[in-house]
Scaffold this motif. Structure first.
Motif, PDB file in Angstrom:
ATOM      1  N   GLY A  98       0.839  -1.016   0.078  1.00 23.16           N
ATOM      2  CA  GLY A  98       0.243  -0.025   0.102  1.00 23.16           C
ATOM      3  C   GLY A  98       0.784   1.212   0.008  1.00 23.16           C
ATOM      4  N   PRO A  99       0.190   2.348  -0.168  1.00 27.88           N
ATOM      5  CA  PRO A  99       0.837   3.909  -0.029  1.00 27.88           C
ATOM      6  C   PRO A  99       1.769   3.800   1.084  1.00 27.88           C
ATOM      7  CG  PRO A  99      -1.501   4.186   0.099  1.00 27.88           C
ATOM      8  CD  PRO A  99      -1.424   2.644  -0.368  1.00 27.88           C
ATOM      9  N   ALA A 100       3.102   4.388   1.151  1.00 27.44           N
ATOM     10  CA  ALA A 100       3.833   4.480   2.416  1.00 27.44           C
ATOM     11  C   ALA A 100       3.103   5.504   3.335  1.00 27.44           C
ATOM     12  CB  ALA A 100       5.101   4.903   1.969  1.00 27.44           C
ATOM     13  N   TRP A 101       3.014   4.973   4.590  1.00 29.77           N
ATOM     14  CA  TRP A 101       2.677   5.833   5.621  1.00 29.77           C
ATOM     15  C   TRP A 101       1.172   6.448   5.371  1.00 29.77           C
ATOM     16  CZ3 TRP A 101       5.790   3.750   8.209  1.00 29.77           C
ATOM     17  CH2 TRP A 101       7.238   4.061   7.799  1.00 29.77           C
ATOM     18  N   ALA A 102       0.446   5.401   4.915  1.00 28.55           N
ATOM     19  CA  ALA A 102      -1.151   5.798   4.952  1.00 28.55           C
ATOM     20  C   ALA A 102      -1.825   6.356   6.368  1.00 28.55           C
ATOM     21  CB  ALA A 102      -2.010   4.644   4.309  1.00 28.55           C
ATOM     22  N   ASP A 103      -2.813   6.853   6.253  1.00 29.37           N
ATOM     23  CA  ASP A 103      -3.498   7.161   7.490  1.00 29.37           C
ATOM     24  C   ASP A 103      -4.555   6.124   7.625  1.00 29.37           C
ATOM     25  OD1 ASP A 103      -4.710   8.398   9.559  1.00 29.37           O
ATOM     26  OD2 ASP A 103      -5.759  10.049   8.606  1.00 29.37           O
ATOM     27  N   VAL A 104      -4.253   5.095   8.200  1.00 32.23           N
ATOM     28  CA  VAL A 104      -5.090   3.917   8.401  1.00 32.23           C
ATOM     29  C   VAL A 104      -6.094   4.044   9.514  1.00 32.23           C
ATOM     30  CG1 VAL A 104      -3.557   2.233   7.187  1.00 32.23           C
ATOM     31  CG2 VAL A 104      -3.445   2.624   9.608  1.00 32.23           C
ATOM     32  N   ASP A 105      -5.528   4.763  10.520  1.00 36.84           N
ATOM     33  CA  ASP A 105      -6.452   4.881  11.717  1.00 36.84           C
ATOM     34  C   ASP A 105      -7.408   6.191  11.603  1.00 36.84           C
ATOM     35  OD1 ASP A 105      -4.831   6.958  11.951  1.00 36.84           O
ATOM     36  OD2 ASP A 105      -4.146   6.431  14.114  1.00 36.84           O
ATOM     37  N   ARG A 106      -7.094   6.851  10.381  1.00 31.63           N
ATOM     38  CA  ARG A 106      -8.208   7.929  10.001  1.00 31.63           C
ATOM     39  C   ARG A 106      -8.252   9.212  11.152  1.00 31.63           C
ATOM     40  NH1 ARG A 106     -10.611   3.210   8.334  1.00 31.63           N
ATOM     41  NH2 ARG A 106     -10.923   2.791   6.167  1.00 31.63           N
ATOM     42  N   ASN A 107      -6.840   9.306  11.687  1.00 33.40           N
ATOM     43  CA  ASN A 107      -6.713  10.379  12.740  1.00 33.40           C
ATOM     44  C   ASN A 107      -6.549  11.696  11.793  1.00 33.40           C
ATOM     45  OD1 ASN A 107      -4.269   9.758  12.151  1.00 33.40           O
ATOM     46  ND2 ASN A 107      -3.633   9.907  14.389  1.00 33.40           N
ATOM     47  N   GLY A 108      -6.128  11.823  10.871  1.00 29.01           N
ATOM     48  CA  GLY A 108      -5.833  12.860   9.905  1.00 29.01           C
ATOM     49  C   GLY A 108      -4.218  13.125   9.993  1.00 29.01           C
ATOM     50  N   CYS A 109      -3.698  12.068  10.680  1.00 25.80           N
ATOM     51  CA  CYS A 109      -2.139  12.210  10.565  1.00 25.80           C
ATOM     52  C   CYS A 109      -1.603  10.921   9.727  1.00 25.80           C
ATOM     53  CB  CYS A 109      -1.640  12.264  12.052  1.00 25.80           C
ATOM     54  SG  CYS A 109      -1.980  13.842  12.943  1.00 25.80           S
ATOM     55  N   ASP A 110      -0.623  11.008   8.859  1.00 27.70           N
ATOM     56  CA  ASP A 110      -0.036   9.799   8.329  1.00 27.70           C
ATOM     57  C   ASP A 110       0.853   9.023   9.376  1.00 27.70           C
ATOM     58  OD1 ASP A 110       2.937  10.325   8.249  1.00 27.70           O
ATOM     59  OD2 ASP A 110       2.152  11.936   7.281  1.00 27.70           O
ATOM     60  N   THR A 111       0.878   7.798   9.296  1.00 32.38           N
ATOM     61  CA  THR A 111       1.733   6.822  10.256  1.00 32.38           C
ATOM     62  C   THR A 111       2.943   7.194  10.652  1.00 32.38           C
ATOM     63  OG1 THR A 111       0.422   5.046   9.353  1.00 32.38           O
ATOM     64  CG2 THR A 111       2.251   4.146  10.546  1.00 32.38           C
ATOM     65  N   ARG A 112       3.802   7.702   9.717  1.00 33.83           N
ATOM     66  CA  ARG A 112       5.138   8.104   9.960  1.00 33.83           C
ATOM     67  C   ARG A 112       5.018   9.070  11.391  1.00 33.83           C
ATOM     68  NH1 ARG A 112      10.425   9.200   8.739  1.00 33.83           N
ATOM     69  NH2 ARG A 112      10.992  11.324   9.516  1.00 33.83           N
ATOM     70  N   ASN A 113       4.244  10.343  11.075  1.00 34.92           N
ATOM     71  CA  ASN A 113       3.910  11.188  12.269  1.00 34.92           C
ATOM     72  C   ASN A 113       3.360  10.602  13.318  1.00 34.92           C
ATOM     73  OD1 ASN A 113       4.893  13.972  11.439  1.00 34.92           O
ATOM     74  ND2 ASN A 113       3.561  13.302   9.476  1.00 34.92           N
ATOM     75  N   ASP A 114       2.627   9.740  13.204  1.00 37.37           N
ATOM     76  CA  ASP A 114       1.870   9.026  14.538  1.00 37.37           C
ATOM     77  C   ASP A 114       2.958   8.350  15.159  1.00 37.37           C
ATOM     78  OD1 ASP A 114      -0.744   9.818  14.239  1.00 37.37           O
ATOM     79  OD2 ASP A 114      -1.323   7.980  12.963  1.00 37.37           O
ATOM     80  N   ILE A 115       3.855   7.675  14.545  1.00 36.54           N
ATOM     81  CA  ILE A 115       4.939   6.865  15.325  1.00 36.54           C
ATOM     82  C   ILE A 115       5.837   7.944  15.970  1.00 36.54           C
ATOM     83  CG2 ILE A 115       6.773   5.353  15.198  1.00 36.54           C
ATOM     84  CD1 ILE A 115       3.817   4.096  15.187  1.00 36.54           C
ATOM     85  N   LEU A 116       6.260   8.865  15.095  1.00 32.31           N
ATOM     86  CA  LEU A 116       7.155  10.036  15.880  1.00 32.31           C
ATOM     87  C   LEU A 116       6.556  10.615  16.967  1.00 32.31           C
ATOM     88  CD1 LEU A 116       8.401  11.987  12.567  1.00 32.31           C
ATOM     89  CD2 LEU A 116       9.652  10.031  14.062  1.00 32.31           C
ATOM     90  N   THR A 117       5.470  11.004  17.099  1.00 35.38           N
ATOM     91  CA  THR A 117       4.531  11.314  18.123  1.00 35.38           C
ATOM     92  C   THR A 117       4.645  10.488  19.411  1.00 35.38           C
ATOM     93  OG1 THR A 117       2.918  12.761  16.629  1.00 35.38           O
ATOM     94  CG2 THR A 117       2.393  12.101  19.037  1.00 35.38           C
ATOM     95  N   ARG A 118       4.421   9.074  18.978  1.00 33.69           N
ATOM     96  CA  ARG A 118       4.658   8.166  19.915  1.00 33.69           C
ATOM     97  C   ARG A 118       5.932   8.039  20.622  1.00 33.69           C
ATOM     98  NH1 ARG A 118       4.201   1.913  18.149  1.00 33.69           N
ATOM     99  NH2 ARG A 118       6.257   2.530  17.795  1.00 33.69           N
TER     100      ARG A 118
END
Length: 326
Positions: A98-118
């Protein structure tokens, strides 16, 4: 005695009384003088001190917290993974997941930024929605070092997002049989993602536990446990060498529980490949736009462009974070 009863419950009370009795017994045993408890003679003092020591041990046993065993041990789950040879890499590409760093949880942020935040601390964002991470500090588990992250063409690569089970490795060990939705979930599952030191991530490449482990030995137990959890969730297998390397690590870890608190993908995987769906031929796709530079992207009102979206080119993504012309 009152302090012991209040602070330690029954065990604390026993300890407090035992200490008092021990002091009394030792006084009589050493001096031979009668104590306030009417102990007479050194022999009586020694006996009393011995009884006090036994009481101290009993009180300590009651007071010390009992540790509960984990619900699931990584070593036990490892034994449930099939052992097979590595399949050919034929047909693999990053796009298969799939597309890199898709927003699979639909929180408005892509996965890369979600993990950086975590994974980062002292996070600063570039947008009012607190989504796009500008800077932060990573206590890198792979190397045991502290890394200052700052978004930029020459600095973003210092912190990269690692797939704990590399996608190429997953492809060769069962992911070929997963549906597109399941592979998308695997690529964006927080259990399978870790912000890490860039050079260490590049050194790992698509290695498994038999060929690469984090330089920080203290993290190897958790690292291997996460790999096992991901492989069990997505019905992937391990090679014999990989199995043996994992077992060697876990033998020195005690009962390491497999991670269950990293979050779950919004697209749940099933236990096997999805059935093939019959679809009508798609309509011809519109030609993909071409942008010479970011000025052209902004002029067209298309900025920013994420990897996988029409018009995205790696040349436009100067800091290699999957977002061009941000």
């Amino acid at each position: 005695m009152v302090i012991g009863l209040v602070s330690g419950g029954l065990g604390g009370g026993i300890i407090a009384v035992a200490l008092l009795v021990l002091a009394t017994g030792l006084y009589t045993a050493v001096t031979g003088r009668p104590s306030w408890a009417r102990l007479t003679g050194r022999k009586a003092g020694m006996i009393t001190a011995g009884i006090a020591v036994v009481a101290l041990l009993a009180g300590a046993a009651i007071t010390l917290p009992q540790q509960s065993a984990p619900d699931t041990a990584a070593l036990a789950e490892l034994e449930t993974l099939p052992i097979k040879g590595r399949a050919p890499k034929t047909g693999y590409s990053r796009e298969e997941f799939g597309p890199a760093w898709a927003d699979v949880d639909r929180n408005g942020c892509d996965t890369r930024n979600d993990i950086l935040t975590r994974d980062l601390t002292d996070v600063v964002y570039t947008d009012p929605a607190n989504c796009r991470v500008q800077s932060g500090t990573l206590d890198d588990p792979y190397t045991g070092t502290v890394i200052d992250f700052r978004r930029g063409q020459d600095t973003s690569s210092r912190v990269q997002i690692d797939h704990v089970v590399a996608l190429s490795d997953a492809w060769q060990k069962g992911a070929q049989q997963l549906s597109a939705a399941q592979r998308l979930a695997l690529a964006n599952d927080p259990r399978n993602l870790q912000a890490a030191d860039g050079p260490a991530n590049r050194q790992k490449s698509d290695g498994d536990a038999a060929t690469w482990l984090p330089p920080n030995r203290e993290y190897r137990c958790e690292y291997v446990a996460r790999q096992i959890s991901v492989k069990a969730t997505y019905t992937l297998w391990v090679t014999q060498a990989e199995h043996d390397a994992m077992a060697d690590i876990l033998d020195d870890c005690g009962d390491t529980p497999t991670p269950t608190d990293q979050g779950t993908p919004s697209i749940p995987p099933s236990s096997g490949p999805a059935p093939v769906e019959t679809q009508e031929p798609p309509a011809p796709a519109a030609p993909e736009p071409y942008y010479e530079n970011c000025d052209a992207v902004r002029a067209a009102g298309a900025a920013p462009i994420r990897e996988g979206q029409p018009g995205f080119r790696s040349r436009l993504d100067g800091n290699n974070d999957g977002v061009a012309c941000g």
